[in-house]
Design an enzyme around this catalytic site. Structure first.
Site, PDB file in Angstrom:
ATOM      1  N   HIS A 221     -23.608  72.549  67.143  1.00  0.00           N
ATOM      2  CA  HIS A 221     -24.757  72.374  66.283  1.00  0.00           C
ATOM      3  C   HIS A 221     -25.737  73.967  66.179  1.00  0.00           C
ATOM      4  CE1 HIS A 221     -29.383  70.826  66.845  1.00  0.00           C
ATOM      5  NE2 HIS A 221     -28.077  69.474  66.648  1.00  0.00           N
TER       6      HIS A 221
ATOM      7  N   GLU B 164     -26.325  68.788  58.715  1.00  0.00           N
ATOM      8  CA  GLU B 164     -27.200  69.124  59.046  1.00  0.00           C
ATOM      9  C   GLU B 164     -27.560  70.012  58.594  1.00  0.00           C
ATOM     10  OE1 GLU B 164     -27.781  66.467  63.065  1.00  0.00           O
ATOM     11  OE2 GLU B 164     -26.860  68.435  63.175  1.00  0.00           O
TER      12      GLU B 164
END
Ligand code: PGA
Length: 273
Positions: free
Chosen positions: A114, A186
């Site tokens: 992430h 993302e």
């Protein structure tokens, strides 16, 4: 130094697995206390009967809450995921979490790489490669986050960054057909902005094509089309989710803020196409 394909054609007509359920992955980050996590899990479990069959919902609480949240959602269609994992199974690695222990706790999925971990913990592609490999070996489905930051985008580096990240993370990882790997596109500049800034759906469609093309360069057609699913993440909400989930090459969404209140999350699930 790795070499990347300099140019490739984008084929929007490629056939993907339309019949698979749309995925909605909830990343609760470090936002909820243990008690708040249990309350949210109970509310989600209570309404889980209304989740349409063609949606696969995954919730990723903090490590501390995994086991109890897992118990709450045990008899529902909702799956459990973790937010991070270490690349070794066992040993003297203070503070780290083994993929085997996540499996034992009932996780089916794990988020790796992430952008918040890249930013605050200096995680890099080689560590994310090791985490992906270890997760797969333990029988977990990795959700690998990739995406460019604002500066890289402004400098026209987006494609290069995506090609570099996907290549460096996956190169040398052999996959079997029955394994699953999820890539979440993302864009860093669209994550948790709190200002409703999200990527333009056409731009997402293009970025996902770039990712899919790298997968075709790394794996044979069967694996690249059937083993991988690609999601979009970055300020997804009940209001904008359909503009991403309707994209034919996007298999679902990774959601932060809008997954942390039961009503918001259910509106998002209902509005996912
Ligand atoms: P956001 O978070 O939906 O709050 O932008 C997404 C993520 O970080 O995965």
């Amino acid at each position: 130094m790795l070499s990347y394909p300099l140019a490739f054609s984008v084929h929007f007509s490629q056939i993907y697995f339309f019949d698979m359920p749309s995925m909605i992955v909830a990343n609760w980050k470090m936002n909820l206390s243990h008690q708040e996590s249990l309350m949210l899990a109970r509310a989600i479990a209570q309404h889980s009967g209304s989740i349409p069959d063609n949606r696969q919902v995954v919730i990723c609480p903090s490590f501390l809450s995994l086991i109890e949240v897992g118990r709450i959602i045990e008899k529902t269609s909702i799956a459990l995921g973790a937010q991070n994992v270490f690349w070794e199974d066992v040993g003297a690695y203070t503070g780290e979490i083994s993929p085997l222990h996540l499996k034992e706790a009932g996780c089916r999925y794990v988020i790796v790489g992430h952008s918040e971990r890249r930013r605050y913990l200096r995680e890099d592609n080689s560590q994310i490669h090791k985490k992906t490999k270890a997760a797969l070996q333990a029988g977990l489905i990795p959700i690998i986050c990739v995406g460019e930051d604002w500066e890289e985008r402004a400098q026209g580096q987006k494609d290069y960054i995506l090609i570099q990240q996907v290549t460096e993370i996956l190169q040398g990882i052999h996959l079997r057909k029955e394994q699953g790997v999820i890539i979440a596109y993302e864009p860093v500049w669209a994550i948790s902005t709190g200002r409703g800034i999200y990527a333009d759906p056409e731009e997402v469609q293009y970025a996902v094509e770039v990712i899919r093309q790298v997968l075709l360069d790394l794996y044979d057609q069967d694996i690249s089309r059937n083993t991988f699913r690609v999601l979009y993440g970055g300020s997804v909400s009940g209001e904008n989710v359909s503009s991403f989930s309707r994209l034919k090459n996007v298999d679902g969404v990774l959601v932060g803020s809008a997954s942390q209140k039961a009503e918001d999350f259910f509106r998002l699930i209902q509005n996912t196409l």
